[in-house]
Design a protein around this motif. Structure first.
Motif, short mmCIF file in Angstrom:
data_model
loop_
_atom_site.label_atom_id
_atom_site.label_comp_id
_atom_site.label_asym_id
_atom_site.label_seq_id
_atom_site.Cartn_x
_atom_site.Cartn_y
_atom_site.Cartn_z
N GLY A 103 31.51 -42.43 61.05
CA GLY A 103 32.23 -42.72 62.29
C GLY A 103 31.46 -42.32 63.53
O GLY A 103 30.33 -41.84 63.45
N ALA A 104 32.10 -42.49 64.67
CA ALA A 104 31.52 -42.02 65.93
C ALA A 104 31.37 -40.50 65.82
O ALA A 104 32.05 -39.85 65.02
CB ALA A 104 32.42 -42.40 67.09
N ALA B 33 32.24 -45.35 54.87
CA ALA B 33 32.12 -46.19 56.07
C ALA B 33 33.45 -46.01 56.78
O ALA B 33 34.42 -46.74 56.54
CB ALA B 33 31.87 -47.64 55.70
N LEU B 34 33.51 -45.01 57.63
CA LEU B 34 34.78 -44.60 58.23
C LEU B 34 34.76 -44.77 59.74
O LEU B 34 33.70 -44.56 60.37
CB LEU B 34 35.07 -43.13 57.90
CG LEU B 34 35.16 -42.78 56.41
CD1 LEU B 34 35.42 -41.30 56.23
CD2 LEU B 34 36.24 -43.61 55.72
N GLY B 35 35.90 -45.07 60.31
CA GLY B 35 35.99 -45.18 61.76
C GLY B 35 34.93 -46.13 62.29
O GLY B 35 34.82 -47.29 61.87
N ALA C 225 28.17 -50.97 47.66
CA ALA C 225 27.95 -50.27 46.39
C ALA C 225 29.32 -49.90 45.83
O ALA C 225 30.30 -49.79 46.58
CB ALA C 225 27.14 -49.01 46.64
N ASP C 226 29.37 -49.68 44.51
CA ASP C 226 30.67 -49.33 43.92
C ASP C 226 31.16 -47.96 44.39
O ASP C 226 32.29 -47.57 44.10
CB ASP C 226 30.63 -49.44 42.38
CG ASP C 226 29.45 -48.70 41.77
OD1 ASP C 226 28.80 -47.90 42.48
OD2 ASP C 226 29.16 -48.92 40.57
N THR C 227 30.32 -47.25 45.12
CA THR C 227 30.72 -45.93 45.67
C THR C 227 31.29 -46.05 47.09
O THR C 227 31.68 -45.04 47.69
CB THR C 227 29.49 -45.02 45.77
OG1 THR C 227 28.50 -45.71 46.60
CG2 THR C 227 28.89 -44.71 44.42
N ALA C 228 31.29 -47.26 47.66
CA ALA C 228 31.66 -47.40 49.07
C ALA C 228 33.16 -47.11 49.28
O ALA C 228 34.00 -47.44 48.44
CB ALA C 228 31.34 -48.82 49.56
N ARG C 229 33.45 -46.49 50.43
CA ARG C 229 34.85 -46.25 50.80
C ARG C 229 34.99 -46.56 52.28
O ARG C 229 34.23 -46.05 53.12
CB ARG C 229 35.22 -44.79 50.52
CG ARG C 229 35.06 -44.46 49.04
CD ARG C 229 35.49 -43.04 48.77
NE ARG C 229 36.94 -42.95 48.72
CZ ARG C 229 37.60 -41.80 48.67
NH1 ARG C 229 36.96 -40.65 48.70
NH2 ARG C 229 38.91 -41.78 48.62
N PHE C 230 35.96 -47.40 52.58
CA PHE C 230 36.16 -47.86 53.95
C PHE C 230 37.46 -47.28 54.50
O PHE C 230 38.45 -47.19 53.78
CB PHE C 230 36.25 -49.40 53.97
CG PHE C 230 34.99 -50.07 53.47
CD1 PHE C 230 33.97 -50.41 54.34
CD2 PHE C 230 34.82 -50.32 52.12
CE1 PHE C 230 32.81 -51.02 53.87
CE2 PHE C 230 33.66 -50.92 51.64
CZ PHE C 230 32.66 -51.27 52.52
N GLY C 231 37.44 -46.95 55.78
CA GLY C 231 38.68 -46.44 56.37
C GLY C 231 38.62 -46.38 57.88
O GLY C 231 37.55 -46.40 58.48
N GLN C 232 39.80 -46.35 58.48
CA GLN C 232 39.93 -46.17 59.93
C GLN C 232 40.82 -44.94 60.14
O GLN C 232 42.02 -45.07 60.43
CB GLN C 232 40.57 -47.41 60.57
CG GLN C 232 39.78 -48.69 60.43
CD GLN C 232 38.47 -48.77 61.22
OE1 GLN C 232 37.62 -49.57 60.91
NE2 GLN C 232 38.31 -47.94 62.23
N PRO C 233 40.23 -43.75 59.98
CA PRO C 233 41.06 -42.54 60.04
C PRO C 233 41.24 -41.95 61.44
O PRO C 233 41.67 -40.81 61.58
CB PRO C 233 40.25 -41.55 59.17
CG PRO C 233 38.83 -41.95 59.41
CD PRO C 233 38.82 -43.44 59.67
#
Ligand code: CAA
Length: 258
Positions: free
Chosen positions: A64-65, A106-108, A123-131
């Motif tokens: 994120g930022a 891969a957040l924010g 990748a199968d390890t990727a995690r996406f979010g807008q926290p």
């Protein structure tokens, strides 16, 4: 050109940019985003480069930022300094295709940066979010705009309102990523896709990107008119002649980007 927050290299006709602030999980500081913008524009202006990849580390594409950098900002700091828009929008000026190769978080702003790319290979390890809501802010680089267009209102609402992360499999199901690959294959797969693109006519690839992006900014009938104008203009190129001649002669085309 040497950078402090990113690593830049070329592989054949592919420009590779690796976000490189490992101690802060590639948090997207002002300095990093300025360097990223410079590197993107340099590759975009280089006639030998046909496609660009942005990637991060195994643990984080970007978390994120930079929270440490912005924690003390006042309203006037962000308003007058055009925080986010000033150097985050540069990627929209890039006319060549840009692939995000995402492993880990891969957040924010990291999720938003990936969504600004033309497609995401995860990748199968990727995690996406807008926290961001957990920090007392709303997403500031397109999370509330691009995410609902990519994954539906329901998922975007849930992610941005609760901060829940989406794993790679869910992201593929929801349409956020074009495909998921084993983590140790991520760069090979991203480079293979990028190399395939560099074998196409560069101006035609730029037109495809432009036309698909137009789908987000216009009505269907305006978009169709735009596509048709581009389609007709292809017939003024040597690459159209070569592409069709090669098909008829049962050989691979050799595009001259003209
Ligand atoms: N900014 C600055 N530093 C960050 C950071 C960020 N966004 N994310 C992680 N870091 C730093 C941590 O502070 C830590 O530094 P120290 O070792 O000096 O303490 C280091 O990176 C490693 O992080 P963690 O120890 O927290 O690692 P973890 O594996 O336990 O957790 C994580 C990983 C879940 C990604 C967690 O770091 C996290 O939640 N990070 C913040 C994510 C976030 O809120 N992003 C949104 C930012 S706001 C934004 O992006 C606005 C916008 O729309 C543009």
């Amino acid at each position: 050109m040497s950078y402090e927050n990113i690593l830049v290299e070329t592989q054949d006709k592919v420009g590779l940019i690796r976000l490189n602030r490992p101690k802060a999980l590639n948090a997207l500081s002002d300095a990093l985003m300025s360097e990223l913008g410079e590197a993107l524009l340099a590759f975009d202006g280089d006639p030998d480069i046909g496609c660009i990849i942005i990637t991060g580390s195994e643990k984080a594409f970007a978390a994120g930022a930079d929270i440490v950098g912005m924690a003390g900002y006042s309203y006037m700091d962000v308003f007058k300094g055009e925080f986010i828009t000033r150097n985050w929008e540069t990627i929209r000026r890039v006319r060549k295709p840009v692939i995000a190769a995402v492993a880990g978080f891969a957040l924010g702003g990291g999720c938003e940066l990936a969504m600004m790319c033309d497609f995401i290979i995860a990748a199968d390890t990727a995690r996406f979010g807008q926290p961001e809501i957990k920090l007392g802010i709303v997403p500031g680089a397109g999370g509330t705009q691009r995410l609902p267009r990519a994954v539906s209102k329901a998922k975007a609402m849930e992610m941005a309102l609760t901060g829940r992360m989406m794993d790679a499999e869910e992201a593929e199901r929801a349409g956020l990523v074009s495909r998921v690959v084993a983590a140790d294959r991520l760069m090979d797969e991203a480079l293979a896709a990028a190399r395939t693109i560099t074998e196409m006519s560069q101006p035609v690839a730029m037109m495809v990107k432009d036309s698909i992006n137009r789908a987000y900014e216009s009505t269907l009938s305006d978009g169709m008119k735009y596509e048709r104008a581009l389609f007709y203009s292809c017939f003024a190129t040597e690459d159209q002649k070569e592409g069709m001649k090669a098909f008829i002669e049962k050989r691979s085309p050799v595009f001259k980007n003209s």
